[in-house]
Design an enzyme around this catalytic site. Sequence first.
Site, PDB file in Angstrom:
ATOM      1  N   SER A 187     -13.602 -16.740 -26.127  1.00 61.15           N
ATOM      2  CA  SER A 187     -12.559 -16.887 -25.548  1.00 61.15           C
ATOM      3  C   SER A 187     -13.475 -17.538 -24.467  1.00 61.15           C
ATOM      4  O   SER A 187     -14.403 -18.241 -24.188  1.00 61.15           O
ATOM      5  CB  SER A 187     -12.896 -15.141 -25.250  1.00 61.15           C
ATOM      6  OG  SER A 187     -11.785 -14.514 -24.043  1.00 61.15           O
ATOM      7  N   TYR A 221     -17.370  -6.930 -22.965  1.00 62.36           N
ATOM      8  CA  TYR A 221     -16.583  -7.836 -23.848  1.00 62.36           C
ATOM      9  C   TYR A 221     -17.518  -9.224 -23.400  1.00 62.36           C
ATOM     10  O   TYR A 221     -17.112 -10.315 -24.987  1.00 62.36           O
ATOM     11  CB  TYR A 221     -14.659  -8.141 -23.028  1.00 62.36           C
ATOM     12  CG  TYR A 221     -14.067  -8.391 -24.377  1.00 62.36           C
ATOM     13  CD1 TYR A 221     -13.591  -8.727 -25.194  1.00 62.36           C
ATOM     14  CD2 TYR A 221     -13.690 -10.170 -23.187  1.00 62.36           C
ATOM     15  CE1 TYR A 221     -12.691  -9.496 -25.619  1.00 62.36           C
ATOM     16  CE2 TYR A 221     -12.677 -10.246 -23.914  1.00 62.36           C
ATOM     17  CZ  TYR A 221     -12.249 -10.669 -25.148  1.00 62.36           C
ATOM     18  OH  TYR A 221     -11.512 -11.807 -26.063  1.00 62.36           O
TER      19      TYR A 221
END
Length: 247
Positions: free
Chosen positions: A142, A155
């Site tokens: 990501s 995260y």
Amino acid sequence: MAELTDQVIVITGASSGIGEATARLLAEKGARVVLAARREERLNELRDSIEADGGTALVVPTDVTDREAVGHLINTAHETYGRLDVLVNNAGLMPLSMMEKTHEDEWEQMVDVNIKGVLYGIGAALPIMTEQGHGHVVNISSVAGRRVFPGGAVYCGTKFFVRALSEGMRNELSNKHNIRVTSIEPGAVATELTHTITDEDILANFEGMEMTPLESIDIAESIAYAISAPDRVNVEELLVMPTEQAM
């Protein structure tokens, strides 16, 4: 670009979003896709749709937090088709929260899915790929694997891990075993990923955002580009951002 016809491609998190779009696209290009996720009904619907369009798909319901289940997934793909060309480690969770709220169960879920789930797939696939002398592992990281933002500490940590893991894998495996490794790093994508967020402050921030996100097909096309590259090319990283996303 290399042909994908008859290549065997395992995709985790295939029941929705990026995984589903990737399965559809690669099947259209002639790949034999192996669909893995927990939601068997959704996988069966996807398989039926792919087959109705002339493609080939195999459903193997899988919880990526279960190492034995992931081993069964990889072995089933190999035993069914006699080869394993690509593993797309796509399954992931993103229950963002501020650290002060100590959502420890959610932290643990992210570690289990985003880190351990990726490692389980790699651990099961590498012996097959090294024996056959080729393979390609695509890890979905990501932009959060590059940039940390409030509410994303854990995260982002998991996605930094995936990006670092991918670089280390490429350094060890590409030259020695002809196994290519790619880290795909999307920005904001319109998927179900935000559905796991329980922190009301984070949800309020999302509601106030005005931005056109990426579509799942945009990332599917990035994956197709990476795995279709000629054998001499290893697309190591692809950072794919919405035009309107600032960070």
